[in-house]
Design an enzyme around this catalytic site. Structure first.
Site, short mmCIF file in Angstrom:
data_model
loop_
_atom_site.label_atom_id
_atom_site.label_comp_id
_atom_site.label_asym_id
_atom_site.label_seq_id
_atom_site.Cartn_x
_atom_site.Cartn_y
_atom_site.Cartn_z
N GLY A 248 6.63 -5.21 -2.92
CA GLY A 248 5.71 -4.76 -1.89
C GLY A 248 6.42 -4.15 -0.69
N THR A 249 7.73 -4.01 -0.80
CA THR A 249 8.53 -3.42 0.28
C THR A 249 8.70 -1.92 0.02
OG1 THR A 249 9.75 -5.50 0.40
CG2 THR A 249 10.69 -3.62 1.56
N HIS B 136 -0.24 0.14 12.75
CA HIS B 136 0.45 -1.12 12.44
C HIS B 136 1.01 -1.72 13.73
CE1 HIS B 136 0.31 0.36 8.27
NE2 HIS B 136 0.50 -0.89 7.93
N LYS C 91 6.86 -2.94 13.01
CA LYS C 91 7.02 -2.33 11.69
C LYS C 91 8.20 -1.38 11.70
CE LYS C 91 4.52 0.12 8.03
NZ LYS C 91 4.99 -0.82 7.00
#
Length: 266
Positions: free
Chosen positions: A99-100, A155, A159
């Protein structure tokens, strides 16, 4: 049927803790390793506020994979480390569910070939939220009829990458069905560099980074006398876990590396 044995990297992080919790609460999955350079040594169950599970969080991935004999590795860590983590997992015969973001096309091609040589599957997904995947699919459909489009993604201010992996994936899906169209006035001039956002196939991606924001994205389409906005909002990391759960189970069923959760959704 034996449970799928799962290792989790970034287990001490906010997403990693949710993954550990999800695995421990599903009888079809079994947590066999948890890796975090800074969280251990501590029982992984205790770390996430559940009963002790007998798996100690370890600092070293190589050691953890050698001892655990995992089937799947789930990773939510950081862009600068994820390529080596993924490569290490595949070399151990462990299926990566990543998920990176931060992979280059060349790296994904290499990892796909490595998966195939090992006879295992793998998945890299910028977003595991089912709602976000639907947002991307709807945006791609809309772009066939309303090709003037811009993406705004929001975001938190910590982030690391901009634009987000989700917005890039959205742009890629749009570009598959929309011919490149350079939007705006041909004589347009930015008086402040970057004011128009990042350029992608003729349209723009804008990244907002603010404290107090979790994860949102809107895709805005413009036409004569009308606009269309397709927006998705995430409020909690637990919202990604149903998708991660599906991915862990699906990655056991195919060979090669897949990019994008939409390809394995039921």
């Amino acid at each position: 049927m034996n449970p799928i044995k799962v290792a989790v990297t970034g287990a001490g992080g906010r997403m990693g803790r949710e993954v550990v919790k999800m695995v421990l609460q599903d009888e079809q999955l079994k947590l066999v390793a948890a890796v975090s350079p800074s969280a251990g040594p501590v029982d992984a169950g205790t770390l996430v506020g559940l009963q002790a599970c007998g798996v100690t969080v370890m600092p070293d991935l190589e050691t953890a994979l050698s001892n655990a004999k995992a089937d799947v590795l789930v990773d939510f860590t950081v862009p600068h480390a994820v390529y080596e983590i993924t490569r290490t997992a595949i070399q151990h015969g462990v299926r990566p569910v990543i998920g990176t973001t931060g992979f280059t096309p060349e790296q994904m091609k290499e990892l796909d070939e490595l998966c195939r040589s090992q006879g295992i599957g793998g998945l890299i997904a910028p977003n595991f939220s089912i709602g976000a995947i639907l947002m991307m699919k709807f945006a791609a459909q809309a772009s066939k009829y309303m090709p003037h489009v811009e993406i705004i993604e929001y975001h938190g201010d910590q982030k690391l990458d901009a634009p987000s992996g989700t917005s890039i994936k959205t742009a890629e899906l749009i570009s598959e069905v929309r011919q490149e169209l350079r939007q705006g006035n041909p004589n347009e001039k930015e008086t402040i560099e970057g004011a128009r956002g990042g350029y992608y196939d003729g349209f723009r991606i804008h990244s907002v980074r603010l404290p107090g924001v979790f994860a949102q994205q809107e895709v805005i389409f413009g036409g004569y006398g009308q606009t269309l906005k397709i927006r998705h909002d995430s409020y909690d990391r637990a919202g990604y876990m149903p998708g991660v759960n599906v991915a862990v189970k699906k990655v056991m069923t195919y060979t090669g590396l897949i990019y994008g959760f939409e390809h394995v959704m039921d």
